[in-house]
Design a protein around this motif. Sequence first.
Motif, mmCIF file in Angstrom:
data_model
loop_
_atom_site.group_PDB
_atom_site.id
_atom_site.type_symbol
_atom_site.label_atom_id
_atom_site.label_comp_id
_atom_site.label_asym_id
_atom_site.label_seq_id
_atom_site.Cartn_x
_atom_site.Cartn_y
_atom_site.Cartn_z
ATOM 1 N N GLY A 1 4.588 9.349 -6.521
ATOM 2 C CA GLY A 1 4.908 10.469 -6.153
ATOM 3 C C GLY A 1 3.982 11.575 -6.639
ATOM 4 N N ASP A 2 4.022 12.094 -7.653
ATOM 5 C CA ASP A 2 3.268 13.122 -8.236
ATOM 6 C C ASP A 2 2.630 12.532 -9.458
ATOM 7 N N CYS B 1 10.268 6.260 1.747
ATOM 8 C CA CYS B 1 10.747 7.411 2.147
ATOM 9 C C CYS B 1 11.625 8.087 1.071
ATOM 10 N N MET B 2 12.007 7.422 -0.001
ATOM 11 C CA MET B 2 12.545 8.007 -1.048
ATOM 12 C C MET B 2 11.631 8.734 -1.913
ATOM 13 N N VAL B 3 10.685 8.130 -2.063
ATOM 14 C CA VAL B 3 9.519 8.702 -2.701
ATOM 15 C C VAL B 3 8.999 9.945 -2.026
ATOM 16 N N ALA B 4 8.880 9.739 -0.837
ATOM 17 C CA ALA B 4 8.204 10.987 -0.054
ATOM 18 C C ALA B 4 9.353 12.091 -0.192
ATOM 19 N N GLU B 5 10.417 12.057 -0.137
ATOM 20 C CA GLU B 5 11.393 13.184 -0.182
ATOM 21 C C GLU B 5 11.995 13.487 -1.640
ATOM 22 N N GLY B 6 11.464 12.814 -2.654
ATOM 23 C CA GLY B 6 11.817 13.454 -3.924
ATOM 24 C C GLY B 6 12.932 12.711 -4.362
ATOM 25 N N LEU B 7 13.428 11.460 -4.170
ATOM 26 C CA LEU B 7 14.481 11.012 -4.620
ATOM 27 C C LEU B 7 13.922 9.951 -5.509
ATOM 28 N N ALA B 8 12.753 9.593 -5.619
ATOM 29 C CA ALA B 8 12.235 8.634 -6.522
ATOM 30 C C ALA B 8 10.801 8.927 -6.843
ATOM 31 N N ASP B 9 10.285 8.262 -7.973
ATOM 32 C CA ASP B 9 9.033 8.594 -8.328
ATOM 33 C C ASP B 9 7.879 7.487 -8.177
ATOM 34 N N CYS B 10 8.488 6.326 -7.918
ATOM 35 C CA CYS B 10 7.352 5.136 -7.524
ATOM 36 C C CYS B 10 8.368 4.096 -7.000
ATOM 37 N N TYR B 11 7.417 3.493 -6.121
ATOM 38 C CA TYR B 11 7.977 2.254 -5.543
ATOM 39 C C TYR B 11 6.736 0.938 -5.553
ATOM 40 N N ALA C 1 3.521 14.018 2.520
ATOM 41 C CA ALA C 1 4.398 14.627 1.573
ATOM 42 C C ALA C 1 3.880 14.882 0.100
ATOM 43 N N GLY C 2 2.670 14.563 -0.103
ATOM 44 C CA GLY C 2 1.819 14.929 -1.236
ATOM 45 C C GLY C 2 1.717 13.802 -2.175
ATOM 46 N N GLY C 3 2.232 12.564 -1.648
ATOM 47 C CA GLY C 3 2.079 11.405 -2.520
ATOM 48 C C GLY C 3 0.869 10.242 -2.109
ATOM 49 N N GLN C 4 0.990 9.210 -2.829
ATOM 50 C CA GLN C 4 -0.123 8.083 -2.392
ATOM 51 C C GLN C 4 0.554 6.891 -2.149
ATOM 52 N N LEU C 5 -0.211 6.062 -1.429
ATOM 53 C CA LEU C 5 0.122 4.812 -1.285
ATOM 54 C C LEU C 5 -1.148 3.871 -1.416
ATOM 55 N N VAL C 6 -1.233 3.341 -2.467
ATOM 56 C CA VAL C 6 -2.503 2.540 -2.863
ATOM 57 C C VAL C 6 -2.300 1.313 -3.426
ATOM 58 N N GLU D 1 19.167 18.653 12.023
ATOM 59 C CA GLU D 1 18.220 19.801 11.170
ATOM 60 C C GLU D 1 16.948 19.213 10.515
ATOM 61 N N LYS D 2 15.980 19.855 10.812
ATOM 62 C CA LYS D 2 14.575 19.334 10.365
ATOM 63 C C LYS D 2 14.078 20.090 9.089
ATOM 64 N N GLN D 3 13.687 19.488 8.115
ATOM 65 C CA GLN D 3 13.202 19.998 6.945
ATOM 66 C C GLN D 3 12.016 19.482 6.556
ATOM 67 N N ARG D 4 11.286 19.966 6.187
ATOM 68 C CA ARG D 4 9.853 19.620 5.154
ATOM 69 C C ARG D 4 10.254 18.789 4.161
ATOM 70 N N ILE D 5 9.778 17.620 3.728
ATOM 71 C CA ILE D 5 9.934 16.931 2.635
ATOM 72 C C ILE D 5 8.645 16.802 1.725
ATOM 73 N N GLN D 6 8.944 16.833 0.480
ATOM 74 C CA GLN D 6 7.819 16.574 -0.391
ATOM 75 C C GLN D 6 8.030 15.804 -1.835
ATOM 76 N N VAL D 7 7.056 15.063 -2.442
ATOM 77 C CA VAL D 7 7.257 14.518 -3.473
ATOM 78 C C VAL D 7 7.792 15.336 -4.633
ATOM 79 N N ARG D 8 8.236 14.955 -5.768
ATOM 80 C CA ARG D 8 8.574 15.540 -6.651
ATOM 81 C C ARG D 8 7.849 15.519 -8.028
#
Length: 269
Positions: free
Chosen positions: A257-258, A197-207, A228-233, A144-151
């Motif tokens: 994430g957000d 990936c955990m940040v991207a799918e909203g399971l974590a807020d920062c790495y 997914a709406g996040g940043q890698l900086v 199953e394919k589902q869209r993911i986003q940060v929380r």
Amino acid sequence: MDYAKLLDEVVVISKSAGQAILDVYQDDNFGVRVKSDDSPLTEADLASHNVIESALKKLTPEIPVLSEESTDISFAERQKWERFWLVDPLDGTKEFIARNDDFTTNIALVENGRSVLSVIYVPVFDVFYMAAKGLGAYKIEQGEKQRIQVRTVPLVNDEKHYTIVASRRHGLDKVEALCQKLPHYDLSSRGSSLKMCMVAEGLADCYPRLAPTSEWDTAAAHCIVEEAGGQLVRTDFEELRYNTKESLLNPHFLVLGDGNEDWRSLLSL
């Protein structure tokens, strides 16, 4: 370039590489050796590299391939590339050797220093993370394919409560010291690109990554996080770029994430 069609092709390639990894994972002998930088190399790394490199060269013969297992290409040659594949055939080799299942294959398409298309595959769980510029980020699990986003960071008693994910093997003490400046947080550890990936799918807020990595470690997750709406900086909050210098080592960085204002404040303390 048709990113949607290309994504489907790269998913198939990632699946084949993952199967090559699992064939070794099910064996008693990984054929472990040590590279010049003291990092481990297994037969699974090489098997996955061979599958991916061969398939990408057949799929897009005009686009060069840079893999962790083929880094002898000079910067004089690489700097001519406007577009190339950046590959980590087996991200999390130490996790693979430890048999804890936290390893992935990472394939990214880089254009003008930016990751624009990517697939991360988790062979043991048959899970894909994928994204392309302008198309969003997705997870495929159990077909199953589902869209993911940060929380948005959740609140506890009207204060932000961060879930932080970190490497279990690199720089954990520095991350713990940083996190102690937060009013509320939970800290857990994962291997390989799964942290991003955990940040991207909203399971974590920062790495926060406060230890060395290479460009092939982040390129695939970079596109997924951004779509997914996040940043890698970088820790100075400047954009992380690829193939812009002779060294393929990354600076320290944050996957967010957000929002990022809290982390700007933390890093300035």
